[in-house]
Design an enzyme around this catalytic site. Structure first.
Site, PDB file in Angstrom:
ATOM      1  N   LEU A  68       0.862  -1.172   0.000  1.00  0.00           N
ATOM      2  CA  LEU A  68       0.000   0.000   0.000  1.00  0.00           C
ATOM      3  C   LEU A  68       0.898   1.222   0.000  1.00  0.00           C
ATOM      4  CD1 LEU A  68      -2.922  -0.423   2.608  1.00  0.00           C
ATOM      5  CD2 LEU A  68      -3.081  -0.445   0.127  1.00  0.00           C
ATOM      6  N   ASP A  69       0.497   2.265  -0.707  1.00  0.00           N
ATOM      7  CA  ASP A  69       1.279   3.496  -0.712  1.00  0.00           C
ATOM      8  C   ASP A  69       1.433   4.025   0.712  1.00  0.00           C
ATOM      9  OD1 ASP A  69       1.292   3.316  -3.460  1.00  0.00           O
ATOM     10  OD2 ASP A  69      -0.332   4.764  -3.741  1.00  0.00           O
ATOM     11  N   ARG A  70       2.556   4.661   0.968  1.00  0.00           N
ATOM     12  CA  ARG A  70       2.850   5.174   2.306  1.00  0.00           C
ATOM     13  C   ARG A  70       1.742   6.077   2.876  1.00  0.00           C
ATOM     14  NH1 ARG A  70       8.807   6.592   4.455  1.00  0.00           N
ATOM     15  NH2 ARG A  70       8.257   6.791   6.648  1.00  0.00           N
ATOM     16  N   THR A  72      -1.411   6.035   2.423  1.00  0.00           N
ATOM     17  CA  THR A  72      -2.714   5.380   2.568  1.00  0.00           C
ATOM     18  C   THR A  72      -2.743   4.499   3.812  1.00  0.00           C
ATOM     19  OG1 THR A  72      -2.138   3.419   1.288  1.00  0.00           O
ATOM     20  CG2 THR A  72      -2.940   5.307   0.066  1.00  0.00           C
ATOM     21  N   HIS A 168      -0.509   3.569  -8.287  1.00  0.00           N
ATOM     22  CA  HIS A 168      -1.315   4.752  -7.973  1.00  0.00           C
ATOM     23  C   HIS A 168      -2.630   4.785  -8.743  1.00  0.00           C
ATOM     24  CE1 HIS A 168       2.328   7.371  -6.464  1.00  0.00           C
ATOM     25  NE2 HIS A 168       2.174   6.247  -5.777  1.00  0.00           N
TER      26      HIS A 168
END
Length: 235
Positions: A68-70, A72, A168
């Protein structure tokens, strides 16, 4: 269905654990796997948790299945065994794991419910993906389905079902329809959040257990923050 929380020791929220897998609720700002920042990744926090809980000597095995993106928050699945890891990898590669996200946006989407199809082209230098209506060189097809879940005072809560898993993807596609996610400066929101995060949360994960072959459905509680708390829906 009520959110299930097994442990919050050291701020680690464990949503599900068995002999082969462990699922946690990632906080905003945590990185799933080590990177150039040198910050302690979530994978190491989970290893330490398992080592202490099960009194394990030596190194603890943990396989990273997805990321998961940082900025989020939400569900992250790890493998506890080398037997389960390739099966889980295959599960995600074949899109047999259903991931549902919640996103908070300021602008109302053009439709209350829609399927978005774009071609995303990643720019590694900017760490950003650009959404195109038509296929362009080196682009990848991206598909998601969204619906408005709740209308707030100044924002809209969207439920997003990912059909593909691109870099993304949700951030880029929602921005492309004029609905950047709250706090997401990179994709067009006008100001950042105080915690440097964005209002994108991996809410639900459904898949067949790689070893037991039983259905697993997990929900992750939203962050303890005013706007997210206003998004809560009785389920």
């Amino acid at each position: 269905m009520a959110d299930k929380l097994l442990s919050n020791k050291n701020n680690l929220q464990v949503l599900h654990e068995d002999n082969h897998i462990i699922i946690v609720n990632k906080r905003v700002g945590d990185i799933v796997q080590g990177d150039k920042t040198g910050d302690k990744p979530l994978s190491e926090v989970v290893k330490a948790y398992l080592k202490e809980k099960h009194n394990k000597p030596g190194n603890v095995y943990l396989g990273v299945v997805h990321r998961l993106d940082r900025p989020t928050s939400g569900i992250v699945l790890f493998s506890k065994t080398s037997k389960a890891l390739p099966r889980l990898n295959k599960l995600f590669q074949q899109k047999d794991a259903k991931k549902t996200y919640w996103a908070v946006v300021k602008n109302r989407p053009p439709k209350d419910q829609d399927i978005l199809v774009h071609y995303l082209k990643r720019n590694p230098k900017q760490n950003k993906s650009f959404a195109h209506k038509n296929e362009v060189p080196d682009s990848k097809k991206a598909i998601l389905e969204y619906r408005i879940l709740k209308e707030l005072d100044n924002y809209f809560l969207l439920e997003v079902d990912l059909k593909t898993g691109r870099h993304h993807q949700i951030r880029s596609q929602l921005s492309a329809i004029g609905c950047p996610i709250k706090g997401d400066l990179k994709y067009g929101f006008d100001r950042s959040n105080k915690d440097a995060g964005i209002h994108l949360h991996a809410r639900k994960l459904e898949f067949i257990h790689p070893v037991k072959k039983e259905p697993i459905i997990v929900f992750a509680e939203v962050p303890d923050e005013a706007l997210w708390q206003a998004c809560k829906i009785q389920s």
